[in-house]
Design a protein around this motif. Structure first.
Motif, PDB file in Angstrom:
ATOM      1  N   PHE A  28       3.724  -2.552  -7.638  1.00  0.00           N
ATOM      2  CA  PHE A  28       3.817  -2.762  -6.305  1.00  0.00           C
ATOM      3  C   PHE A  28       2.995  -1.031  -5.846  1.00  0.00           C
ATOM      4  CE2 PHE A  28       8.870  -5.166  -6.761  1.00  0.00           C
ATOM      5  CZ  PHE A  28       7.762  -5.750  -7.190  1.00  0.00           C
ATOM      6  N   ILE A  29       3.211  -0.391  -6.513  1.00  0.00           N
ATOM      7  CA  ILE A  29       2.172   0.632  -6.306  1.00  0.00           C
ATOM      8  C   ILE A  29       0.905   0.767  -7.906  1.00  0.00           C
ATOM      9  CG2 ILE A  29       3.367   1.215  -4.515  1.00  0.00           C
ATOM     10  CD1 ILE A  29       4.683   3.789  -6.450  1.00  0.00           C
ATOM     11  N   PRO A  30       0.288   0.810  -7.312  1.00  0.00           N
ATOM     12  CA  PRO A  30      -0.507   1.485  -8.264  1.00  0.00           C
ATOM     13  C   PRO A  30      -0.136   2.539  -9.367  1.00  0.00           C
ATOM     14  CG  PRO A  30      -2.336   1.922  -5.902  1.00  0.00           C
ATOM     15  CD  PRO A  30      -1.167   1.380  -5.925  1.00  0.00           C
ATOM     16  N   LEU A  50       2.767   1.770  -1.440  1.00  0.00           N
ATOM     17  CA  LEU A  50       4.756   2.280  -0.510  1.00  0.00           C
ATOM     18  C   LEU A  50       4.501   1.414   0.784  1.00  0.00           C
ATOM     19  CD1 LEU A  50       7.523   2.259  -1.907  1.00  0.00           C
ATOM     20  CD2 LEU A  50       7.118   4.707  -1.970  1.00  0.00           C
ATOM     21  N   ARG A  51       3.862   2.315   1.699  1.00  0.00           N
ATOM     22  CA  ARG A  51       4.547   1.955   3.104  1.00  0.00           C
ATOM     23  C   ARG A  51       4.051   0.661   2.983  1.00  0.00           C
ATOM     24  NH1 ARG A  51       0.990   6.117   4.213  1.00  0.00           N
ATOM     25  NH2 ARG A  51       2.368   8.232   3.665  1.00  0.00           N
ATOM     26  N   ALA A  52       2.957  -0.001   2.499  1.00  0.00           N
ATOM     27  CA  ALA A  52       2.565  -1.714   2.556  1.00  0.00           C
ATOM     28  C   ALA A  52       3.572  -2.731   2.066  1.00  0.00           C
ATOM     29  CB  ALA A  52       1.103  -1.882   2.124  1.00  0.00           C
ATOM     30  N   PHE A  53       4.385  -1.568   0.854  1.00  0.00           N
ATOM     31  CA  PHE A  53       5.462  -2.758   0.230  1.00  0.00           C
ATOM     32  C   PHE A  53       6.156  -2.999   0.843  1.00  0.00           C
ATOM     33  CE2 PHE A  53       9.186  -2.780  -2.559  1.00  0.00           C
ATOM     34  CZ  PHE A  53       8.666  -4.016  -2.969  1.00  0.00           C
ATOM     35  N   LEU A  54       6.625  -1.776   1.534  1.00  0.00           N
ATOM     36  CA  LEU A  54       7.916  -2.108   1.878  1.00  0.00           C
ATOM     37  C   LEU A  54       8.138  -2.322   3.533  1.00  0.00           C
ATOM     38  CD1 LEU A  54       9.091   1.978   1.237  1.00  0.00           C
ATOM     39  CD2 LEU A  54       9.747  -0.048   0.600  1.00  0.00           C
ATOM     40  N   ALA A  55       6.973  -2.359   4.178  1.00  0.00           N
ATOM     41  CA  ALA A  55       6.734  -3.395   5.573  1.00  0.00           C
ATOM     42  C   ALA A  55       6.619  -5.092   5.717  1.00  0.00           C
ATOM     43  CB  ALA A  55       5.574  -2.529   6.495  1.00  0.00           C
ATOM     44  N   LEU A  56       6.188  -5.273   4.219  1.00  0.00           N
ATOM     45  CA  LEU A  56       6.641  -6.793   3.720  1.00  0.00           C
ATOM     46  C   LEU A  56       7.757  -7.110   3.372  1.00  0.00           C
ATOM     47  CD1 LEU A  56       2.855  -6.913   1.337  1.00  0.00           C
ATOM     48  CD2 LEU A  56       3.399  -7.957   3.362  1.00  0.00           C
ATOM     49  N   ASP A 218       3.621  -5.203  11.653  1.00  0.00           N
ATOM     50  CA  ASP A 218       3.171  -4.667  11.015  1.00  0.00           C
ATOM     51  C   ASP A 218       3.036  -4.314   9.440  1.00  0.00           C
ATOM     52  OD1 ASP A 218       4.249  -1.587  11.303  1.00  0.00           O
ATOM     53  OD2 ASP A 218       6.337  -1.848   9.551  1.00  0.00           O
ATOM     54  N   ALA A 219       3.910  -5.319   8.951  1.00  0.00           N
ATOM     55  CA  ALA A 219       2.565  -5.514   7.345  1.00  0.00           C
ATOM     56  C   ALA A 219       1.508  -5.966   7.443  1.00  0.00           C
ATOM     57  CB  ALA A 219       3.792  -6.946   6.800  1.00  0.00           C
ATOM     58  N   ALA A 220       0.947  -6.155   8.479  1.00  0.00           N
ATOM     59  CA  ALA A 220      -0.357  -6.492   8.058  1.00  0.00           C
ATOM     60  C   ALA A 220      -1.597  -4.655   8.360  1.00  0.00           C
ATOM     61  CB  ALA A 220      -0.962  -7.609   9.509  1.00  0.00           C
TER      62      ALA A 220
END
Length: 235
Positions: A28-30, A50-56, A218-220
């Motif tokens: 989920f993160i590199p 991590l912010r992107a994953f948690l927003a998704l 937000d996720a976008a």
């Protein structure tokens, strides 16, 4: 380049450092770089991932969010965008479904003539709705209707609630609503006890769809920021 520890990423979101390591393990993160002593070293791009994953997650669900990040971290942006597009399509279909159900429920609630009387036979119910008896039987086979059976003869008996369900099904079928979804809706009407209670439930459904749509926005933004930082860091 500023470096970050697992604890730095975890602290921002109230996570454990083990959760951060698990997200890395699951792609989920590199993958983090390592020091000579084996300690993980993250960058701001990892924090953005991590912010992107948690927003998704609230926008697409945990599993779908994971698949999107897996694709992005594998460099497969086309697949990631296809998953994101699919989520938007599902949201649109859910909105259309909600509008159709609201319209059907509103039509039933506003109908001047409600059925209150002795049970109807298949033929009588079919004539009331202007459909064939075979159509009524198909609705029963699909789980939309659940009539009682007359003792001895086995004839179907459609009572007040059955007529209500049949009218709702008839309205939705005129809009090409699929039988399996009508069956699900009718079960919700039965569980709620009638259309009035379902109307309240639909308001909650509408709020959840709005929240999901806002979460997608937000996720976008978070995904876009992650991709930009990943490119800058050469990840």
């Amino acid at each position: 380049m500023d470096t970050l520890r697992p604890a730095d990423l975890a602290r921002e979101h109230g996570l454990s450092t083990q959760a951060v390591r698990n997200y890395e393990r699951d792609g989920f993160i590199p993958a983090a770089a390592r020091t000579r002593s084996g300690y993980r070293v993250y960058t701001e791009a990892h924090a953005a991932a991590l912010r992107a994953f948690l927003a998704l997650v609230p926008a697409y669900g945990h599993a779908e969010a994971g698949r999107i990040m897996n694709a992005l971290n594998a460099g497969d942006r086309e697949s990631a965008l296809a998953l994101i597009d699919g989520g938007h399509l599902r949201l649109l279909r859910d909105r259309e479904t909600l509008d159709a159900v609201r319209g059907a429920i509103g039509h039933l609630a506003a109908a001047p003539a409600r059925f209150h009387g002795p049970p109807l036979t298949v033929g009588e119910l079919a004539r009331r709705l202007g459909v064939t008896a075979a159509t009524v039987r198909n609705w029963e086979d699909a789980g939309i209707l659940a009539p009682e059976r007359e003792p001895g003869t086995g004839y179907r008996l459609f009572r007040d609630e059955d007529v209500r369900d049949a009218e709702l099904a008839h309205l939705l079928r005129r809009g090409d609503y699929p039988l399996e979804r009508i069956a699900l809706l009718v079960r919700q009407v039965r569980t709620a006890g009638g259309t009035e209670e379902l109307t309240v439930a639909l308001e909650g459904w509408g709020r959840r769809l709005t929240e999901r749509g806002l979460a997608m926005l937000d996720a976008a933004a978070q995904v876009s920021r992650y991709l930009r930082l990943a490119a800058e860091h050469g990840d």
